[in-house]
Design a protein around this motif. Structure first.
Motif, short mmCIF file in Angstrom:
data_model
loop_
_atom_site.label_atom_id
_atom_site.label_comp_id
_atom_site.label_asym_id
_atom_site.label_seq_id
_atom_site.Cartn_x
_atom_site.Cartn_y
_atom_site.Cartn_z
N LYS A 1 -114.94 -45.64 32.77
CA LYS A 1 -116.06 -44.65 32.35
C LYS A 1 -116.94 -44.06 33.38
CE LYS A 1 -119.77 -43.65 28.92
NZ LYS A 1 -120.45 -44.48 27.92
N SER B 1 -114.21 -50.30 32.42
CA SER B 1 -113.66 -49.44 31.41
C SER B 1 -113.17 -48.29 32.23
CB SER B 1 -114.83 -49.02 30.51
OG SER B 1 -115.94 -48.31 31.26
N THR C 1 -119.97 -43.17 35.63
CA THR C 1 -121.58 -43.74 35.40
C THR C 1 -122.68 -42.93 36.21
OG1 THR C 1 -121.24 -45.18 37.20
CG2 THR C 1 -120.78 -46.06 34.91
#
Length: 320
Positions: free
Chosen positions: A95, A93, A97
């Motif tokens: 995103k 994704s 982390t």
């Protein structure tokens, strides 16, 4: 997203766990499961360097970047000259982390790389460890190296002899005698030599190196830096973390640039780890490991730190 601050890294990652993480990363690179993105490095003036190292390990599910550099004025500010932070992302994704303090991790992963080269390439009967350079990183290098062979003493050289106390103190901590020597003596006596300097001129000359020596060259990670006479590489079998970096910013840049070493002759150490290359052939062979420092090393140790920090309740979770 998880935050793992610099202050807890020492409680999470040690020489052993760093070795395992980096060895697995090198193996993944050689299998083609992982690769590094091009390095970005910029000079900021007044000796300051800043850059980015990044990569992707599809099997290990690692995607990220280390941002950091060298700021020589930091010592006067009471903080380390080397400043690094690792950012990890979800490979599917994108995103974010984790954000991980990268100063100690950088020292540990650099030392792990040279230790891996010693484990796989140095003669089994190596007894004398030679150190060229006595800066902050040298202590990490020595501690990691002595785990790989039964060294009975350490010898060392540094451009500024007053700094050799760091090597003497680290050797004493490890229960080994230490002796300061000149470069002729170092080459004549050492079975394994680690170079960890910021030199832009060759320190070790071809005449210094005897057959059977293993050299782990860990200081050359920028265009123009140099620790070895290029002629040494023509006598040796040259291994590296990544060939592309070795010939562009590593020790091999000079020999390749001079046309006396071909890039195709350089072997990624991951191939030795995986068993697809034989490594050292005999006791007389000179082996060189050109450790340029790749982004996947940083991601591997940072990922290990995050997992342990979460497990032990030392990571901070935030919405981002």
């Amino acid at each position: 997203m998880w935050i793992v601050p610099e202050s807890v890294i020492a409680d999470l990652v040690d020489e052993h766990s760093a070795f395992d993480a980096i060895e697995a990363s090198f193996a993944a690179m050689a299998r083609g499961d992982a690769y590094n993105f091009p390095v970005v490095r910029e000079a900021l003036g007044a000796g300051r360097q800043y850059g980015f190292k990044s990569g992707l390990d599809r099997v290990g599910a690692l995607l990220g970047v280390k941002a950091g550099g060298y700021f020589p004025g930091n010592a006067d500010r009471g903080i380390p000259n080397h400043q690094s932070t690792v950012y990890l992302f979800d490979q599917d994704s994108g995103k974010p982390t984790a954000i991980v303090g990268g100063n100690l991790l950088t020292a540990l992963r650099t030392a792990a790389a040279s230790a891996i080269s010693i484990a796989h390439l140095a003669r089994k009967d190596a007894k004398v460890l030679g150190m060229v350079g006595a800066g902050h990183q040298s202590a990490f290098q020595m501690r990691a190296a002595v785990r790989q062979r039964q060294f009975d003493r350490v010898i060392g050289w540094n451009l500024h002899p007053d700094m050799l106390s760091r090597l003497a103190e680290t050797a004493a901590e490890l229960g080994l005698p230490f002796e300061a020597v000149d470069l002729d003596q170092l080459g004549a006596q050492a079975d394994v030599i680690i170079t960890i300097t910021s030199s832009f001129d060759a320190i070790l000359q071809d005449a210094h190196i005897r057959p059977g020596t293993h050299l782990a060259c860990m200081g050359t990670d920028t265009k123009g830096k140099q620790e070895l006479d290029p002629a040494i590489l023509t006598r040796a079998t040259v291994f590296t973390d990544e060939v592309a970096q070795s010939i562009s910013i590593g020790e091999a840049q000079h020999a390749v640039g001079a046309g006396i070493l071909h890039a195709d002759a350089i072997v990624e150490i991951g191939a030795v780890i995986n068993g697809t290359h034989h490594g050292r052939r005999d006791a007389q062979e000179i082996t060189v490991f050109d450790g340029t420092g790749v982004g996947l090393q940083d991601l591997a140790v940072a990922s290990r730190a995050v997992a342990l920090a979460i497990e032990r309740g030392l990571a901070q979770k935030i919405d981002f």
